[in-house]
Design an enzyme around this catalytic site. Sequence first.
Site, PDB file in Angstrom:
ATOM      1  N   ASP A 124       0.802  -1.225   0.000  1.00 47.28           N
ATOM      2  CA  ASP A 124       0.000   0.000   0.000  1.00 47.28           C
ATOM      3  C   ASP A 124       0.833   1.273   0.000  1.00 47.28           C
ATOM      4  OD1 ASP A 124      -2.190  -1.688   0.133  1.00 47.28           O
ATOM      5  OD2 ASP A 124      -2.260  -1.618   2.325  1.00 47.28           O
ATOM      6  N   LYS A 177       1.799   2.147  -5.122  1.00 49.02           N
ATOM      7  CA  LYS A 177       2.324   1.604  -6.391  1.00 49.02           C
ATOM      8  C   LYS A 177       1.391   1.920  -7.564  1.00 49.02           C
ATOM      9  CE  LYS A 177       2.317  -2.419  -4.362  1.00 49.02           C
ATOM     10  NZ  LYS A 177       2.080  -2.025  -2.964  1.00 49.02           N
ATOM     11  N   ASN A 237      -5.415 -10.101  -3.604  1.00 46.58           N
ATOM     12  CA  ASN A 237      -5.079  -9.521  -2.289  1.00 46.58           C
ATOM     13  C   ASN A 237      -4.626  -8.074  -2.463  1.00 46.58           C
ATOM     14  OD1 ASN A 237      -2.785 -10.454  -3.653  1.00 46.58           O
ATOM     15  ND2 ASN A 237      -1.756 -11.238  -1.840  1.00 46.58           N
ATOM     16  N   GLY A 252      -4.601  -4.177  -3.740  1.00 46.19           N
ATOM     17  CA  GLY A 252      -5.568  -3.122  -4.040  1.00 46.19           C
ATOM     18  C   GLY A 252      -4.749  -1.911  -4.451  1.00 46.19           C
ATOM     19  N   HIS A 253      -4.738  -1.605  -5.729  1.00 46.79           N
ATOM     20  CA  HIS A 253      -3.912  -0.505  -6.244  1.00 46.79           C
ATOM     21  C   HIS A 253      -4.816   0.646  -6.670  1.00 46.79           C
ATOM     22  CE1 HIS A 253      -0.342  -3.415  -7.205  1.00 46.79           C
ATOM     23  NE2 HIS A 253      -0.705  -3.423  -5.936  1.00 46.79           N
ATOM     24  N   ARG A 263       2.447 -28.606  -7.243  1.00 46.00           N
ATOM     25  CA  ARG A 263       2.190 -29.076  -8.615  1.00 46.00           C
ATOM     26  C   ARG A 263       0.777 -29.614  -8.810  1.00 46.00           C
ATOM     27  NH1 ARG A 263       7.445 -32.347  -7.807  1.00 46.00           N
ATOM     28  NH2 ARG A 263       6.431 -32.262  -5.781  1.00 46.00           N
ATOM     29  N   GLN A 279       1.964  -5.997  -3.188  1.00 46.11           N
ATOM     30  CA  GLN A 279       2.399  -6.103  -1.799  1.00 46.11           C
ATOM     31  C   GLN A 279       3.701  -5.308  -1.603  1.00 46.11           C
ATOM     32  OE1 GLN A 279       1.357  -9.520  -3.293  1.00 46.11           O
ATOM     33  NE2 GLN A 279      -0.555  -8.491  -2.814  1.00 46.11           N
ATOM     34  N   GLY A 297     -10.793  -2.861   3.505  1.00 48.64           N
ATOM     35  CA  GLY A 297     -11.339  -1.763   4.312  1.00 48.64           C
ATOM     36  C   GLY A 297     -10.839  -1.763   5.752  1.00 48.64           C
ATOM     37  N   ASP A 340       2.555  14.502   2.045  1.00 48.21           N
ATOM     38  CA  ASP A 340       1.551  15.458   2.539  1.00 48.21           C
ATOM     39  C   ASP A 340       0.910  15.014   3.843  1.00 48.21           C
ATOM     40  OD1 ASP A 340       0.530  13.447   0.574  1.00 48.21           O
ATOM     41  OD2 ASP A 340      -1.420  14.169   1.276  1.00 48.21           O
ATOM     42  N   GLY A 383      -0.151  13.894  -2.875  1.00 46.89           N
ATOM     43  CA  GLY A 383      -1.603  13.729  -2.860  1.00 46.89           C
ATOM     44  C   GLY A 383      -1.971  12.534  -3.718  1.00 46.89           C
TER      45      GLY A 383
END
Length: 420
Positions: free
Chosen positions: A13, A16, A38, A40-41, A143, A222, A300, A331, A411
């Site tokens: 987080d 990226k 997994n 969240g970008h 495998r 990640q 969340g 910021d 920002g």
Amino acid sequence: MNIDILLGLQWGDEGKGKIVDVLTPDYDIVARFQGGPNAGHTIEFHGVKHVLHLIPSGIFHDDKINIIGNGLVIDPVVFRHEVESLGIDIGKVRERLLISLKAHLIMPTHKLLDAAHEASLGEAKIGSTLRGIGPAYTDKASRNGLRVGDLFRKDFREFYHSRVNDHLRTLQGYGYTSDLKALEDEWFDAVEYLKQFRTVNADYHIDQALRAGKRVLAEGAQGTMLDIDFGTYPYVTSSNTVAAGACTGLGIAPGRTGEVFGIFKAYCTRVGSGPFPTELDDADGQQMRDQGNEYGATTGRPRRCGWLDLPALKYAIMVNGVTRLFMMKADVLSGFSEIKVCNSYAVDGREQAELPYCLYDISGLNYRTFRGWHCDITGCRSWEELPQELKDYIRYIEDETGVPVTIVSVGPDRSATITR
Ligand code: GDP
Ligand code: IMO
Ligand code: MG
């Protein structure tokens, strides 16, 4: 041409998604190399916020190719939902997006296994996003995985059911019984949807692109401290998030990598369980959470917050071979009277600047304190406009790490980016 790599240096987080979107105009191809839903970008422009989980963060640009690499685990249901909520005409998405035939699939039972395993750990739970990541990578390593290329087999359903039967036996061991019918119907519908997209040998595709002089940016998910080998094991994800993961997750030879862009927040956050040496349980931590809106883009959940951890940052720079640093969310530190940076730990009563084997062995932290600034910097668009206190803080990080900070983000919007 060589492939540049962009990855997170902390616990994920870092921002990226935002920076990949900002850099995409300089590239022809953006290729995600590991992880799955997994991730969240977040990307913001024209007053709209988009959160991507599987699709590379270059997707909002015309005439750019986005590749989902072999290193990913794809949940077809999440994929479908994500494509449908992009706000881009599906024909255009099909033109811009390629999926590796060698990427693995997350099955409905992988999610059930993730939940059952986490519940069985009780207090020791990893804090997984419960997206089925660990079980899907477990099947890959043992495998037993299903891959995108298998979707085109005539006996795909039988192949699928042989895997599900194994999973059901394990689930019974956890005392789980679940009616799979609705989940499977949705999954098989989503599989048909996914099959409309272009599936390729992404390794050959990238090779040809590089030979033709095309520029490729590899996008990580990640962060380094969540890497399966170098992170705070076992409180990690199940893939290699480090630069080497771009080689195995896309089929790139090590000698063909170029710049390694390391992204870090001006402070630290972590979501989920596990050690976090500089974590703050006080008003400063709450202020970071409030000002930085530190709530997970995927789940969340409130993110844990703390001061910048230089030993951890230097370690991440070392294992990734970072050539340029990008500082995000500068910021968010506006308004703090003092800003602290941890520059060494106390372990067994001795000061040390290296990460110990187990981060829980850290018994104390040594901080250097900087003066804060009180002006709003979200409107700054050049290095010259930034307050002297922030410049001093950045110069200290550059001196300590020996790597230049070439982007400062002020920002969430695309435009709130200062390039030096
Ligand atoms: P990623 O997983 O590394 O792509 O990062 P996330 O999207 O999960 O989390 C980063 C959050 O910070 C998102 O909500 C972004 O919109 C936001 N963000 C990114 N850069 C900045 C920044 O410079 N300042 C602020 N205030 N927010 C930022
Ligand atoms: P992006 O790409 C932050 C964390 C989870 C949990 C651990 C294992 O948005 O930076 P998993 O679901 O992989 O089994 O969870 O890793 N985690 C992340 N934390 N950002 C992420 O991705 C994460 N992906 C997984 O919270 O602690
Ligand atoms: Mg994220």
